[in-house]
Design a protein around this motif. Sequence first.
Motif, PDB file in Angstrom:
ATOM      1  N   VAL A 186       0.870  -1.182   0.000  1.00  0.00           N
ATOM      2  CA  VAL A 186       0.000   0.000   0.000  1.00  0.00           C
ATOM      3  C   VAL A 186       0.904   1.229   0.000  1.00  0.00           C
ATOM      4  CG1 VAL A 186      -1.666   1.352   1.338  1.00  0.00           C
ATOM      5  CG2 VAL A 186      -1.918  -1.140   1.163  1.00  0.00           C
ATOM      6  N   ALA A 187       0.612   2.155  -0.899  1.00  0.00           N
ATOM      7  CA  ALA A 187       1.379   3.402  -0.966  1.00  0.00           C
ATOM      8  C   ALA A 187       0.466   4.556  -0.552  1.00  0.00           C
ATOM      9  CB  ALA A 187       1.917   3.627  -2.374  1.00  0.00           C
ATOM     10  N   PRO A 188       0.514   4.935   0.742  1.00  0.00           N
ATOM     11  CA  PRO A 188      -0.344   6.024   1.208  1.00  0.00           C
ATOM     12  C   PRO A 188       0.090   7.374   0.640  1.00  0.00           C
ATOM     13  CG  PRO A 188       0.443   4.675   3.044  1.00  0.00           C
ATOM     14  CD  PRO A 188       1.261   4.321   1.839  1.00  0.00           C
ATOM     15  N   GLY A 189      -0.903   8.244   0.475  1.00  0.00           N
ATOM     16  CA  GLY A 189      -0.596   9.645   0.224  1.00  0.00           C
ATOM     17  C   GLY A 189      -0.269  10.298   1.560  1.00  0.00           C
ATOM     18  N   PHE A 190      -0.482  11.585   1.637  1.00  0.00           N
ATOM     19  CA  PHE A 190      -0.144  12.305   2.872  1.00  0.00           C
ATOM     20  C   PHE A 190      -1.277  12.195   3.887  1.00  0.00           C
ATOM     21  CE2 PHE A 190       2.727  14.015  -0.226  1.00  0.00           C
ATOM     22  CZ  PHE A 190       3.901  14.197   0.493  1.00  0.00           C
ATOM     23  N   VAL A 191      -0.923  11.708   5.065  1.00  0.00           N
ATOM     24  CA  VAL A 191      -1.874  11.517   6.156  1.00  0.00           C
ATOM     25  C   VAL A 191      -1.351  12.308   7.353  1.00  0.00           C
ATOM     26  CG1 VAL A 191      -2.972   9.828   7.677  1.00  0.00           C
ATOM     27  CG2 VAL A 191      -2.405   9.197   5.314  1.00  0.00           C
ATOM     28  N   PRO A 192      -2.188  13.144   7.975  1.00  0.00           N
ATOM     29  CA  PRO A 192      -1.713  13.944   9.109  1.00  0.00           C
ATOM     30  C   PRO A 192      -1.521  13.098  10.365  1.00  0.00           C
ATOM     31  CG  PRO A 192      -4.027  14.400   8.689  1.00  0.00           C
ATOM     32  CD  PRO A 192      -3.572  13.459   7.614  1.00  0.00           C
ATOM     33  N   THR A 193      -0.357  12.479  10.482  1.00  0.00           N
ATOM     34  CA  THR A 193       0.006  11.706  11.670  1.00  0.00           C
ATOM     35  C   THR A 193       1.214  12.377  12.307  1.00  0.00           C
ATOM     36  OG1 THR A 193       1.525  10.334  10.405  1.00  0.00           O
ATOM     37  CG2 THR A 193      -0.739   9.541  10.585  1.00  0.00           C
ATOM     38  N   THR A 200       2.596  18.015   7.357  1.00  0.00           N
ATOM     39  CA  THR A 200       1.165  18.310   7.405  1.00  0.00           C
ATOM     40  C   THR A 200       0.798  19.373   8.444  1.00  0.00           C
ATOM     41  OG1 THR A 200       0.830  16.404   8.874  1.00  0.00           O
ATOM     42  CG2 THR A 200       0.509  16.036   6.520  1.00  0.00           C
ATOM     43  N   ASN A 201       1.692  19.648   9.396  1.00  0.00           N
ATOM     44  CA  ASN A 201       1.406  20.701  10.381  1.00  0.00           C
ATOM     45  C   ASN A 201       1.690  22.099   9.838  1.00  0.00           C
ATOM     46  OD1 ASN A 201       0.690  18.736  12.178  1.00  0.00           O
ATOM     47  ND2 ASN A 201       2.591  18.799  13.349  1.00  0.00           N
ATOM     48  N   ALA A 205       2.277  24.127   3.382  1.00  0.00           N
ATOM     49  CA  ALA A 205       2.597  22.823   2.789  1.00  0.00           C
ATOM     50  C   ALA A 205       1.351  21.953   2.707  1.00  0.00           C
ATOM     51  CB  ALA A 205       3.675  22.123   3.607  1.00  0.00           C
ATOM     52  N   ARG A 206       0.565  21.985   3.777  1.00  0.00           N
ATOM     53  CA  ARG A 206      -0.655  21.173   3.827  1.00  0.00           C
ATOM     54  C   ARG A 206      -1.611  21.557   2.702  1.00  0.00           C
ATOM     55  NH1 ARG A 206      -3.774  19.016   8.833  1.00  0.00           N
ATOM     56  NH2 ARG A 206      -5.735  18.423   7.888  1.00  0.00           N
ATOM     57  N   LYS A 207      -1.794  22.863   2.522  1.00  0.00           N
ATOM     58  CA  LYS A 207      -2.711  23.339   1.481  1.00  0.00           C
ATOM     59  C   LYS A 207      -2.219  22.923   0.095  1.00  0.00           C
ATOM     60  CE  LYS A 207      -6.016  26.963   1.041  1.00  0.00           C
ATOM     61  NZ  LYS A 207      -6.963  25.836   0.999  1.00  0.00           N
ATOM     62  N   ALA A 208      -0.909  23.009  -0.108  1.00  0.00           N
ATOM     63  CA  ALA A 208      -0.325  22.636  -1.404  1.00  0.00           C
ATOM     64  C   ALA A 208      -0.559  21.142  -1.688  1.00  0.00           C
ATOM     65  CB  ALA A 208       1.170  22.942  -1.411  1.00  0.00           C
ATOM     66  N   ILE A 209      -0.439  20.314  -0.651  1.00  0.00           N
ATOM     67  CA  ILE A 209      -0.665  18.869  -0.830  1.00  0.00           C
ATOM     68  C   ILE A 209      -2.140  18.604  -1.113  1.00  0.00           C
ATOM     69  CG2 ILE A 209      -0.639  16.621   0.328  1.00  0.00           C
ATOM     70  CD1 ILE A 209       1.786  17.766   1.986  1.00  0.00           C
ATOM     71  N   GLU A 210      -3.011  19.251  -0.356  1.00  0.00           N
ATOM     72  CA  GLU A 210      -4.464  19.063  -0.569  1.00  0.00           C
ATOM     73  C   GLU A 210      -4.847  19.394  -2.008  1.00  0.00           C
ATOM     74  OE1 GLU A 210      -6.098  19.928   3.974  1.00  0.00           O
ATOM     75  OE2 GLU A 210      -6.092  21.555   2.508  1.00  0.00           O
ATOM     76  N   GLU A 211      -4.243  20.439  -2.540  1.00  0.00           N
ATOM     77  CA  GLU A 211      -4.574  20.871  -3.911  1.00  0.00           C
ATOM     78  C   GLU A 211      -4.063  19.893  -4.969  1.00  0.00           C
ATOM     79  OE1 GLU A 211      -3.132  24.886  -3.978  1.00  0.00           O
ATOM     80  OE2 GLU A 211      -4.861  25.616  -2.810  1.00  0.00           O
ATOM     81  N   ARG A 212      -3.066  19.074  -4.596  1.00  0.00           N
ATOM     82  CA  ARG A 212      -2.554  18.078  -5.548  1.00  0.00           C
ATOM     83  C   ARG A 212      -3.425  16.822  -5.592  1.00  0.00           C
ATOM     84  NH1 ARG A 212       3.223  16.850  -3.830  1.00  0.00           N
ATOM     85  NH2 ARG A 212       3.121  15.310  -5.490  1.00  0.00           N
TER      86      ARG A 212
END
Length: 254
Positions: A186-193, A200-201, A205-212
Amino acid sequence: MEQKIGRRFEGKVAIVTASTQGIGFGIAERLGLEGASVVISSRKQKNVDEAVAKLKAKGIEVFGVVCHVSNAQQRKNLIEKTIEKYGKIDVVVSNAAANPLTDNILETKESVLDKLWEINVKTAILLLQDAAPHLQNGSSVIFISSIAAFQPAASMGMYGVTKTALLGLTKALAAEMAPNTRVNCVAPGFVPTHFAGFITNDEVARKAIEERTLFNRLGTTDDMAAATTFLASDDASYITGETLVVAGGMPSRL
């Protein structure tokens, strides 16, 4: 969510490494809710105890063992204790990983290269060497890779490269362990852990990832657990050697 959960792992025994928080904990919880006896592990006794208590509170049959995956004795102990308690292994989820670095690859110290390679790739193999004699017919191995396996981000290049190696390891071991054991990834994307917190904090950066992503959101530990348990289950009995990307539509191509 619990209403929709089946009992695909009734009577099964599952080991999940690095499973006291984040994605690993989510996977252990889902396997347990679906009936598995779950063996969780991480480096600190306190974290193991806390996670065991949380899972037991949900009615899950769980056993916790301290295991730093780069410690050979602790790896052997994880397998031995599992066999002592449950007598077999049906599922191994290899989730342990060293934190991403922000150094350029050509500026990364040799000791750090060694650590990344050891924890992210080599120990996954060594743990399976210990576990393999106890894997049942129809068993399943899942490696947790990353979207970074396909396009390592500049800030975590070497981490991404080790995750790319897991894609190849999945293919090689699927051939080697068939037909007794299926091996998938399994290849996860970005998860806020906690693990991914340094990315992700950061609001920008978080917004840029969400937009991708195509859903304009980060992934959740539940998203990763659902995909992992599908691949580990008999619902995926004709799937082996594959990597399932769970990244909200982010591009993934080597």
